[in-house]
Structures are given as C-alpha cells and as structure tokens.
Design a protein around this motif. Structure first.
Motif: not given
Ligand code: SAH
Length: 216
Positions: A86, A88, A91, A94, A109, A136, A209
């Motif tokens: 996964e 991101g 929280s 997911q 993350e 990511g 990002l």
């Molecule tokens: N799966 C999470 C959704 C979080 S929102 C849940 O169930 O709560 C998306 C997340 O992606 C954010 O926490 C953000 O910090 C992260 N994110 C953004 N760009 C990223 C990257 N390049 N690598 C890893 N995480 C990233």
C-alpha cells in the motif's frame, strides 16, 4: 477509547450504505463492519466516523472515504496470503482492511509523524503489517514482487518502479491525475514487459507527493 453498541450500530448502517452503492464483496463488507473507524480519527468524532466521507487526520492528510476504500479493495480482488503493497499508510484504516482480508501487508508513508503514529497505533488494535517510512514512488524493491499494489494518494502518472515490482498476473489499483480529481486505474501485469489498463470512474484523493530528501 472504546467500541460501543452505538458505534457497532452505526457501522452496520454504513455497511448497508456501501452495499447499496455497489460493494458486493462480503469479506470487505465484513471487514468494514469489524473495524472501529472512530478510533482512527483524532478525537473520535462519533458523528462523523461512520458517515461515508473522507476526514482530516492531521499533517494535512485524510482518512479515505469508506466507499473509496471498499471500491479500491474490491478492484484488487485480494486473496488470503497475498503480498500487498500500500502506498500512503495515513491513518492505517485501509491497511487494517487489507490485514483482515488475510493479506501480507507492506505499507509506505512519507510523512514521518503519521508513519510513527500509525506504526504504533495499528498493532495496538491487533492489525499487524510492515510499516515503512519512505517514498512510494520507489516502492519496496527489497520485498518485491507483490501480488497487488494499492495507491491511496493521487499520482500524476503511473509510477514505473511499481509496475516493475508487481508479479506477472498481479494487479495495481491507482488513482491517476494531478487535478482535483483522479481517474481510478486498474493495471494488470500481463508479462514482464506488458500490462493492460482499465479505468473505473473519478475519485478525489490527496496528492502523491514527490520526495525531495528521500526516506528509503
Ligand atoms: N490509506 C490511508 C489514506 C491516507 S491519504 C488511510 O486509510 O487512512 C494518503 C497518504 O499518502 C497520506 O498520508 C500521504 O502522506 C501519503 N503520501 C503522499 N505521497 C506519498 C509518497 N510519495 N509516498 C508515500 N506516501 C505518500
């Protein structure tokens, strides 16, 4: 913080709502029925936790809308013991769904505070997975290949490194687009050098990002 009959009742209602919106996978509905989503939110906003809406979780990020979580998970067709990456963690909601589906979950993350918080919080609820602080876009080469890859942030393009880290026959679900909305892509790896793509409607995600000083 505890899980009460009221929380359980609200969850049942949410599951009904998701099922009426087209989520048919019983295991996913059961997972959502089991996970105390209110505990994933900063102040346990009971009146918001079981609405089918995204919600802020700090560090400028959001916990995805339950329908979106269910929809992406349904597209992935997770089977027991599959290795799932996964992107991101956020929280951890997911990741909890994937763990209940018996997947072997690796989650990345890029925000250090969220990474630290979720890495200690999720196992405290009994959901165990591998938490990685990193980028990511790079995936996790050391643990590849993966059966499934899930992006929970909107990527401006399909990250090439992630397709490489997918098994042949594996699937990746990724919201693609750099505007306010993204198009849900299902990418299936058909051979070491080919993949097919289908699209599955518009959604709205926080952006994926690009790291300037990478964590991994
Ligand atoms: N799966 C999470 C959704 C979080 S929102 C849940 O169930 O709560 C998306 C997340 O992606 C954010 O926490 C953000 O910090 C992260 N994110 C953004 N760009 C990223 C990257 N390049 N690598 C890893 N995480 C990233």
């Amino acid at each position: 913080m505890i899980d009460t009959f009221r929380h359980k009742g609200l969850r049942k209602k949410l599951v009904k709502e998701l099922s009426s919106k087209g989520i048919t996978n019983e295991n996913i509905l059961k997972a959502i029925n089991n996970i105390p989503r209110h505990l994933f939110m900063d102040n346990a906003f009971i009146d918001f936790a079981y609405q089918d809406k995204a919600f802020p979780i700090g560090s400028g990020q959001t916990i995805s809308q339950p329908y979106t979580v269910a929809f992406q998970t349904q597209l992935l067709e997770i089977k027991s013991n599959e290795k799932v990456l996964e992107i991101g963690t956020g929280s951890g909601y997911q990741a909890a769904v994937l763990t209940i589906l018996n997947a072997d979950v690796y989650t990345i993350e890029r925000q250090k505070d969220l990474f630290k918080k979720t890495k200690s919080f999720l196992p405290s609820l009994g959901y165990n997975c591998m938490f990685v602080y990193g980028d990511g876009y790079k995936g996790l080469e050391n643990f590849a290949p993966f059966d499934k890859i899930l992006l929970t942030c909107g990527a401006p393009f399909i990250p090439e490194a992630l397709i490489k880290q997918l098994k042949v026959g594996g699937k990746m679900v990724a919201p693609i687009g750099d505007g306010d909305t993204q198009v849900m892509h299902l990418i299936e790896k058909t051979s070491n050098s080919t993949h097919s793509i289908t699209t599955h409607g518009e959604f709205s995600f926080v952006p994926m990002l690009i790291n300037k000083n990478n964590g991994n």
